[in-house]
Write an enzyme that holds these catalytic residues in place. Structure first.
Site, short mmCIF file in Angstrom:
data_model
loop_
_atom_site.label_atom_id
_atom_site.label_comp_id
_atom_site.label_asym_id
_atom_site.label_seq_id
_atom_site.Cartn_x
_atom_site.Cartn_y
_atom_site.Cartn_z
N ASP A 4 1.29 1.17 15.25
CA ASP A 4 2.27 0.18 15.74
C ASP A 4 2.88 0.54 17.10
O ASP A 4 3.11 -0.33 17.94
CB ASP A 4 3.45 0.04 14.76
N HIS A 5 3.17 1.83 17.28
CA HIS A 5 3.86 2.22 18.53
C HIS A 5 3.01 1.95 19.77
O HIS A 5 3.54 1.80 20.86
CB HIS A 5 4.19 3.71 18.50
N GLU A 47 3.58 3.75 -2.46
CA GLU A 47 3.80 4.67 -1.34
C GLU A 47 5.25 5.12 -1.40
O GLU A 47 6.17 4.31 -1.27
CB GLU A 47 3.51 3.99 0.01
N ARG A 84 5.07 -7.52 11.63
CA ARG A 84 6.44 -7.90 11.27
C ARG A 84 6.63 -9.38 11.47
O ARG A 84 5.99 -10.00 12.33
CB ARG A 84 7.44 -7.12 12.12
N ARG A 89 5.77 -4.65 28.22
CA ARG A 89 5.43 -5.43 29.42
C ARG A 89 4.75 -6.75 29.09
O ARG A 89 4.29 -7.43 29.99
CB ARG A 89 4.50 -4.60 30.32
N HIS A 127 1.65 -2.70 10.95
CA HIS A 127 2.73 -3.48 10.33
C HIS A 127 2.90 -4.77 11.13
O HIS A 127 3.32 -4.74 12.28
CB HIS A 127 4.01 -2.65 10.36
N HIS A 172 6.52 8.01 6.01
CA HIS A 172 7.74 7.77 6.79
C HIS A 172 8.41 9.08 7.18
O HIS A 172 8.78 9.87 6.33
CB HIS A 172 8.76 6.88 6.07
N GLY A 173 8.49 9.28 8.50
CA GLY A 173 9.16 10.46 9.02
C GLY A 173 8.36 11.74 8.89
O GLY A 173 8.86 12.83 9.19
N ASN A 191 -0.76 5.15 11.57
CA ASN A 191 -0.06 3.90 11.91
C ASN A 191 -0.01 3.77 13.44
O ASN A 191 0.53 4.63 14.13
CB ASN A 191 1.35 3.95 11.31
N ARG A 206 7.39 -8.02 16.70
CA ARG A 206 7.91 -7.21 17.81
C ARG A 206 6.87 -6.25 18.40
O ARG A 206 7.00 -5.83 19.53
CB ARG A 206 9.16 -6.46 17.39
N THR A 215 11.35 0.69 9.27
CA THR A 215 11.59 0.40 7.85
C THR A 215 12.56 1.44 7.30
O THR A 215 12.26 2.62 7.28
CB THR A 215 10.25 0.46 7.08
N GLU A 228 0.77 -3.35 6.52
CA GLU A 228 2.14 -3.34 5.99
C GLU A 228 2.75 -4.70 6.30
O GLU A 228 2.65 -5.19 7.42
CB GLU A 228 2.98 -2.27 6.68
N1 PXP Z 1 4.76 3.96 5.77
C1 PXP Z 1 5.47 2.81 5.89
C2 PXP Z 1 5.50 1.88 4.72
C3 PXP Z 1 6.13 2.47 7.09
O1 PXP Z 1 6.83 1.32 7.18
C4 PXP Z 1 6.03 3.35 8.19
C5 PXP Z 1 6.68 3.00 9.48
O2 PXP Z 1 6.08 1.85 10.01
C6 PXP Z 1 5.27 4.53 8.03
C7 PXP Z 1 4.66 4.81 6.81
C8 PXP Z 1 5.09 5.50 9.14
O3 PXP Z 1 6.33 6.10 9.46
P1 PXP Z 1 6.45 7.04 10.73
O4 PXP Z 1 6.21 6.17 11.92
O5 PXP Z 1 7.85 7.55 10.63
O6 PXP Z 1 5.41 8.09 10.59
#
Ligand code: PXP
Length: 241
Positions: A9-10, A151, A45, A18, A43, A190-191, A7, A49, A101, A70
């Protein structure tokens, strides 16, 4: 062996700090592929964001592995998804005030809108995964939507320690078994990080893990390609131990 979805996104979050054009999440996607990612996850959103519409369009062109979008059951994003047609959409809940999420989708409470969204995505030939807590009632309801995958939300597992973590893993294992009995593919995310990923990767039938925060955090220190390679090695080793 589970596939690794990275993922990115970050990376867009840093860019949006910026409101400029760097770093481009498409660069990270490319590096992730070089490091062994099997899937790129982003993702889009409703509040835009981090990931922007343009990122989805660019990555649909440049990403060679599976693209997993996502999204919430939001009409605007849905129309874009149907136009861009990523290989997979993962439906997630979204609240504007959340940092990330926070829980699985409540299929029982939002049956009609989820069913309508799934139907529209299927009409475009897009495979659908539902992001659900390891809750059997939610999983049964999800199966009723004819989705290809679930998932499992691993957030509670990731937050727990010691015996509580073992309990969360047992919940994930039985939810995972039920998902497969119902004919759906098992994904999780997630996590997850470099310390806690292996027990989840080793769950029977696990096919896809989606990991973002911890890979991007390590990438700042060792580079994106290397961070993905290290995670991929852990995921692969978990299956052969
Ligand atoms: N799966 C889903 C559905 C998510 O929403 C996220 C966070 O965007 C992740 C996986 C990845 O989570 P993490 O950034 O905590 O690894």
């Amino acid at each position: 062996m589970p596939e690794l979805g990275v993922n990115i996104d970050h990376v867009a979050t840093v860019r949006e700090a910026r409101r400029t054009n760097e770093p481009d999440p498409a660069w990270a996607a490319m590096a992730a592929e070089l490091g062994g990612a099997d899937c790129i996850t982003l993702h889009l959103r409703e509040d835009r964001r981090h990931i922007q519409d343009r990122d989805l369009l660019v990555m649909r062109e440049t990403v060679k592995v599976k693209l997993n979008l996502e999204m919430a059951c939001d009409n605007g994003v849905l129309e874009l998804a149907c136009r861009v047609r990523p290989q997979q959409v993962t439906l997630v809940p979204e609240r504007r005030e959340e940092v990330t999420t926070e829980g699985g989708l409540d299929v029982l409470a939002h049956r009609a809108v989820v069913a309508k969204t799934v139907e529209r995505l299927h009409a475009e030939g897009i495979s659908v995964s539902l992001f659900l807590d390891p809750d059997l009632a939610q999983i049964e309801a999800g199966a009723g939507m004819n989705v290809e995958a679930v998932e499992l939300h691993t957030g509670q597992y990731a937050l727990a320690a010691g015996a509580a973590r073992r309990d969360e893993l047992v919940k994930l294992a039985s939810a995972g078994a039920r998902i497969q009995q119902l004919g759906m593919a098992l994904h999780a995310g997630h996590g997850l990080n470099y310390v806690n990923v292996q027990p989840v990767a080793a769950l029977p039938g696990m096919l896809e893990l989606n990991i973002g925060h911890s890979i991007v955090a390590r990438a700042l220190m060792v580079g994106f390609q290397q961070a993905v390679r290290e995670m991929k090695q852990l995921v692969v080793a978990a299956r052969t131990e």
